[in-house]
Write a protein that holds these residues in place. Structure first.
Motif, PDB file in Angstrom:
ATOM      1  N   THR A  52       0.831  -1.208   0.000  1.00 57.64           N
ATOM      2  CA  THR A  52       0.000   0.000   0.000  1.00 57.64           C
ATOM      3  C   THR A  52       0.868   1.260   0.000  1.00 57.64           C
ATOM      4  O   THR A  52       2.073   1.225   0.290  1.00 57.64           O
ATOM      5  CB  THR A  52      -0.933   0.043   1.231  1.00 57.64           C
ATOM      6  N   LEU A  53       0.220   2.387  -0.281  1.00 60.03           N
ATOM      7  CA  LEU A  53       0.904   3.678  -0.247  1.00 60.03           C
ATOM      8  C   LEU A  53       1.407   3.985   1.157  1.00 60.03           C
ATOM      9  O   LEU A  53       2.466   4.604   1.329  1.00 60.03           O
ATOM     10  CB  LEU A  53      -0.058   4.776  -0.718  1.00 60.03           C
ATOM     11  N   GLU A  54       0.674   3.539   2.176  1.00 64.02           N
ATOM     12  CA  GLU A  54       1.089   3.790   3.558  1.00 64.02           C
ATOM     13  C   GLU A  54       2.379   3.036   3.881  1.00 64.02           C
ATOM     14  O   GLU A  54       3.250   3.551   4.592  1.00 64.02           O
ATOM     15  CB  GLU A  54      -0.028   3.377   4.539  1.00 64.02           C
ATOM     16  N   HIS A 178      12.403   9.076  37.079  1.00 64.44           N
ATOM     17  CA  HIS A 178      12.775   9.216  35.671  1.00 64.44           C
ATOM     18  C   HIS A 178      11.892   8.342  34.797  1.00 64.44           C
ATOM     19  O   HIS A 178      11.629   7.179  35.109  1.00 64.44           O
ATOM     20  CB  HIS A 178      14.242   8.821  35.452  1.00 64.44           C
ATOM     21  N   SER A 179      11.398   8.917  33.716  1.00 62.30           N
ATOM     22  CA  SER A 179      10.609   8.137  32.758  1.00 62.30           C
ATOM     23  C   SER A 179      10.960   8.563  31.347  1.00 62.30           C
ATOM     24  O   SER A 179      11.415   9.697  31.115  1.00 62.30           O
ATOM     25  CB  SER A 179       9.108   8.301  33.017  1.00 62.30           C
ATOM     26  N   ILE A 180      10.762   7.643  30.431  1.00 57.44           N
ATOM     27  CA  ILE A 180      10.955   7.932  29.011  1.00 57.44           C
ATOM     28  C   ILE A 180       9.684   7.523  28.284  1.00 57.44           C
ATOM     29  O   ILE A 180       9.161   6.411  28.479  1.00 57.44           O
ATOM     30  CB  ILE A 180      12.182   7.188  28.455  1.00 57.44           C
ATOM     31  N   ALA A 181       9.159   8.449  27.490  1.00 56.19           N
ATOM     32  CA  ALA A 181       7.965   8.172  26.686  1.00 56.19           C
ATOM     33  C   ALA A 181       8.395   8.092  25.232  1.00 56.19           C
ATOM     34  O   ALA A 181       9.180   8.925  24.761  1.00 56.19           O
ATOM     35  CB  ALA A 181       6.926   9.264  26.873  1.00 56.19           C
ATOM     36  N   THR A 182       7.901   7.103  24.529  1.00 59.99           N
ATOM     37  CA  THR A 182       8.286   6.923  23.128  1.00 59.99           C
ATOM     38  C   THR A 182       7.057   6.610  22.294  1.00 59.99           C
ATOM     39  O   THR A 182       6.071   6.052  22.793  1.00 59.99           O
ATOM     40  CB  THR A 182       9.354   5.822  22.985  1.00 59.99           C
ATOM     41  N   LEU A 183       7.117   6.987  21.024  1.00 59.14           N
ATOM     42  CA  LEU A 183       5.988   6.816  20.108  1.00 59.14           C
ATOM     43  C   LEU A 183       6.400   5.847  19.008  1.00 59.14           C
ATOM     44  O   LEU A 183       7.395   6.068  18.312  1.00 59.14           O
ATOM     45  CB  LEU A 183       5.605   8.179  19.524  1.00 59.14           C
ATOM     46  N   LEU A 184       5.630   4.768  18.853  1.00 63.22           N
ATOM     47  CA  LEU A 184       5.959   3.693  17.917  1.00 63.22           C
ATOM     48  C   LEU A 184       4.900   3.615  16.824  1.00 63.22           C
ATOM     49  O   LEU A 184       3.715   3.799  17.089  1.00 63.22           O
ATOM     50  CB  LEU A 184       6.025   2.346  18.652  1.00 63.22           C
ATOM     51  N   LEU A 185       5.323   3.321  15.614  1.00 62.26           N
ATOM     52  CA  LEU A 185       4.390   3.231  14.483  1.00 62.26           C
ATOM     53  C   LEU A 185       4.388   1.828  13.895  1.00 62.26           C
ATOM     54  O   LEU A 185       5.442   1.244  13.647  1.00 62.26           O
ATOM     55  CB  LEU A 185       4.761   4.252  13.397  1.00 62.26           C
ATOM     56  N   PHE A 199      -5.542  -2.494   5.645  1.00 60.24           N
ATOM     57  CA  PHE A 199      -4.560  -2.177   6.681  1.00 60.24           C
ATOM     58  C   PHE A 199      -4.992  -0.928   7.446  1.00 60.24           C
ATOM     59  O   PHE A 199      -5.763  -0.123   6.940  1.00 60.24           O
ATOM     60  CB  PHE A 199      -3.179  -1.921   6.061  1.00 60.24           C
ATOM     61  N   TYR A 200      -4.479  -0.788   8.658  1.00 66.11           N
ATOM     62  CA  TYR A 200      -4.653   0.450   9.407  1.00 66.11           C
ATOM     63  C   TYR A 200      -3.323   0.808  10.064  1.00 66.11           C
ATOM     64  O   TYR A 200      -2.423  -0.022  10.200  1.00 66.11           O
ATOM     65  CB  TYR A 200      -5.768   0.339  10.453  1.00 66.11           C
ATOM     66  N   VAL A 201      -3.196   2.067  10.452  1.00 63.98           N
ATOM     67  CA  VAL A 201      -1.969   2.566  11.069  1.00 63.98           C
ATOM     68  C   VAL A 201      -2.178   2.650  12.573  1.00 63.98           C
ATOM     69  O   VAL A 201      -3.180   3.183  13.050  1.00 63.98           O
ATOM     70  CB  VAL A 201      -1.593   3.949  10.502  1.00 63.98           C
ATOM     71  N   SER A 202      -1.228   2.115  13.315  1.00 62.21           N
ATOM     72  CA  SER A 202      -1.298   2.124  14.773  1.00 62.21           C
ATOM     73  C   SER A 202      -0.143   2.948  15.328  1.00 62.21           C
ATOM     74  O   SER A 202       1.004   2.769  14.929  1.00 62.21           O
ATOM     75  CB  SER A 202      -1.228   0.685  15.309  1.00 62.21           C
ATOM     76  N   GLY A 228      -5.490   4.998  13.048  1.00 68.56           N
ATOM     77  CA  GLY A 228      -5.883   5.840  11.923  1.00 68.56           C
ATOM     78  C   GLY A 228      -5.719   5.089  10.616  1.00 68.56           C
ATOM     79  O   GLY A 228      -5.300   3.937  10.598  1.00 68.56           O
ATOM     80  N   LYS A 229      -6.023   5.786   9.523  1.00 70.09           N
ATOM     81  CA  LYS A 229      -5.973   5.138   8.207  1.00 70.09           C
ATOM     82  C   LYS A 229      -4.883   5.710   7.304  1.00 70.09           C
ATOM     83  O   LYS A 229      -4.802   5.347   6.137  1.00 70.09           O
ATOM     84  CB  LYS A 229      -7.339   5.257   7.515  1.00 70.09           C
ATOM     85  N   SER A 230      -4.051   6.626   7.826  1.00 68.74           N
ATOM     86  CA  SER A 230      -2.937   7.129   7.015  1.00 68.74           C
ATOM     87  C   SER A 230      -1.715   7.315   7.903  1.00 68.74           C
ATOM     88  O   SER A 230      -1.840   7.612   9.095  1.00 68.74           O
ATOM     89  CB  SER A 230      -3.305   8.458   6.346  1.00 68.74           C
ATOM     90  N   VAL A 231      -0.537   7.114   7.328  1.00 68.03           N
ATOM     91  CA  VAL A 231       0.710   7.319   8.068  1.00 68.03           C
ATOM     92  C   VAL A 231       0.865   8.814   8.337  1.00 68.03           C
ATOM     93  O   VAL A 231       0.761   9.626   7.414  1.00 68.03           O
ATOM     94  CB  VAL A 231       1.917   6.796   7.260  1.00 68.03           C
TER      95      VAL A 231
END
Length: 541
Positions: A52-54, A178-185, A199-202, A228-231
């Motif tokens: 897919t394009l994503e 101390h904490s670390i926050a991270t964003l995963l795709l 497909f969907y984007v998480s 969501g439905k797009s990167v």
């Protein structure tokens, strides 16, 4: 309850130049240095099932070169031996070889369905790292660039499910905690999506915490999931750790908020990894249950009994699903059918229209609830007290690129505004001026539109130039206007031109595709499979 607010991007007129003359092509040669790599970059090509394009946006156009914004002119990449390689430039004419700072424990070649390894420089002493197999590493590095104190050491690593790439991360220190926050795709398969791409984007927002000085071990304490439905073009965690900022073609909604993992450690882990027995969806009027049938199952093998508050499903003489329903149904109007993909679809008509069911069969944990877009929107509305949404409709303002100007802040993003390219700095704490217009690249929105083969786009953190590269060989540099040493006149308007903006073109001596591209105030770094190029753009002030 807070409601979503519509905000606007306020342009600072003094930063616009309505009399911009355009870029003048300069033939001045740019110093270019080439380093041959000991081992090739660990490139991961798209598989046949990533069509897919994503997938192309997220993984096919991935930037394999990472810039450490905490230390000027320091870049990193991962090679096919699993080594994290670093090049820090002090003097262009005395370049050393890239050095190994860390080696991934995982044998990457053994994984067929892995993604590219990814990393993010969380702070001046922390790095978040993914090997592309679904494992997240938290690395304490010491002061990078200081040979006496730099030492990359694993402080946390855990398998988090399907493979992902790291988008962003922050480090937080509150009351000695101390904490670390991270964003995963991730891009996940959506089994019940018959109309879209399948497909969907998480986006998974993970918080890793060390609670006290005495406790050395870091643990995951919270996991939030958006869907969501797009990167997204851009996604970042606010510096205070209280929210996310996302620039995306399609909206994202929370499907799981604040799951506290400390409270769920005693759950049976086998239940978590077990394939759901059935999937179910709901609207305001009805519920749909989907069950995958055995290959040799026929209509005669299926017995289903509908009662006002009860359902009983028997397959081939075996009780498959039975129990009291969460609420009443119109049992006489409820039906079932065998679909072409050898699945059983059961339609239950709600007696109480508009009531949202939190579960299908009371106490049954064998199914998985699939939310459609309308459900996600309704849930997001209910969660508004947890998250305050600030919305901006970008409309025709095309997204161009992002850049870290201040590593303590969220990354800036650049949007096309008419013919110009405007750079915006997000500020999470200022509701009145959440996005600040900090710089303008004159006519760059128009110029970049003609570059059909462009792959990466970047600018210097001090806004002195913007640059883009094509898939192969060519790099274009667009400088900010500078005073002229000689006098020029605009004949059409009969006025003196005091400044000129230069465009320069560099052509790399390679036939390998460009895999990575980073800009600093003085240099451009360009990564190919086997080489790392340095282009000297500015001299030190």
């Amino acid at each position: 309850m807070e409601v979503a607010a519509n905000c606007s991007l306020r342009v600072k007129r003094p930063l616009l130049d309505p009399r911009f003359e355009g870029y003048k092509l300069s033939l001045e040669p740019l110093p270019c240095y080439q380093l041959e790599l000991d081992a090739a970059v660990a490139e991961v090509k798209l598989r046949d099932d990533q069509y897919t394009l994503e997938h192309m946006h997220a993984f096919g156009m991935y930037n394999y070169l990472h810039c450490d914004s905490w230390y000027q002119d320091s870049v990193y990449y991962v090679d096919n031996l699993g080594r994290i390689m670093n090049l820090t430039v002090m003097l262009d004419t005395a370049l050393g070889k890239p050095r190994e700072v860390f080696r991934l424990p995982t044998d990457l070649i053994a994984y067929d369905n892995r993604l590219c390894a990814s990393m993010h420089f969380t702070s001046s002493t922390w790095v978040t790292l993914s090997d592309g197999t679904g494992r997240l590493y938290l690395i304490g590095t010491g002061e990078r660039g200081n040979s006496a104190s730099e030492k990359w050491e694993i402080m946390f690593n855990e398998e988090l499910g399907n493979p992902f790439i790291i988008i962003h991360s922050i480090s937080l220190l509150k009351a000695e905690e101390h904490s670390i926050a991270t964003l995963l795709l991730r891009i996940e398969k959506e089994e019940l999506d018959m109309k879209g791409s399948g497909f969907y984007v998480s986006l998974e927002w993970v918080t890793i915490n060390k609670k006290s000085k005495d406790k050395k071990k870091y643990e995951i304490t919270k996991r939030n999931i958006l869907r969501g439905k797009s990167v997204p073009h851009y996604a970042a965690i606010e510096p205070n750790g209280n929210g996310l900022m996302i620039v995306s073609y399609k909206s994202f909604t929370f499907v799981q908020v604040g799951q506290n993992l400390e409270e769920s450690k005693d759950e049976d882990m086998s239940e978590k990894i077990k394939e759901p027995l059935y999937y179910w969806q709901q609207t305001e009027d009805d519920l749909t249950v989907t069950i995958s049938l055995p290959e040799d199952c026929t209509k005669e093998d299926i017995q289903i009994q509908f009662l006002p508050d009860h359902v009983n499903v028997v397959l081939k003489g075996q009780r498959f699903l039975e129990g009291n329903l969460y609420s009443s149904i119109d049992h006489e109007s409820s039906t079932w059918i065998i679909k072409e993909n050898n699945s059983l679809e059961i339609s239950l008509i709600k007696k109480n229209e508009g009531l949202t069911w939190p579960e299908l069969v009371v106490g049954d944990k064998q199914g998985e609830f699939i939310r459609d877009s309308a459900q996600c929107a309704a849930i997001a509305e209910r969660l508004m007290h947890l998250t305050s949404d600030e919305l901006v409709n970008l409309g025709s303002n095309q997204y161009l690129f992002s850049v870290i100007v201040d590593p303590e802040e969220m990354p800036c993003f650049c949007l096309r505004h008419d013919v110009d390219a405007l750079l915006w700095q997000p500020h999470s704490g200022n509701q009145d001026d959440m996005w600040e217009h900090i710089a303008t690249f004159n006519a760059l929105g128009y110029v970049q539109a003609s570059k059909r083969d462009k792959k990466f786009f970047a600018c210097a953190p001090n806004y002195s130039y913007a640059a883009l590269c094509e898939c192969l060989r060519r790099v274009f540099i667009y400088r900010q206007p500078t005073p002229m040493s000689t006098v020029l006149y605009n004949r059409k308007e009969g006025r003196q031109v005091g400044q000129v903006a230069k465009q320069q073109v560099a052509s790399l001596e390679t036939s390998d595709p460009i895999l990575g591209f980073q800009a600093t105030n003085e240099r451009l770094f360009v990564l190919t499979t086997k080489n790392l190029f340095l282009i000297k753009v500015n001299t030190e002030n």
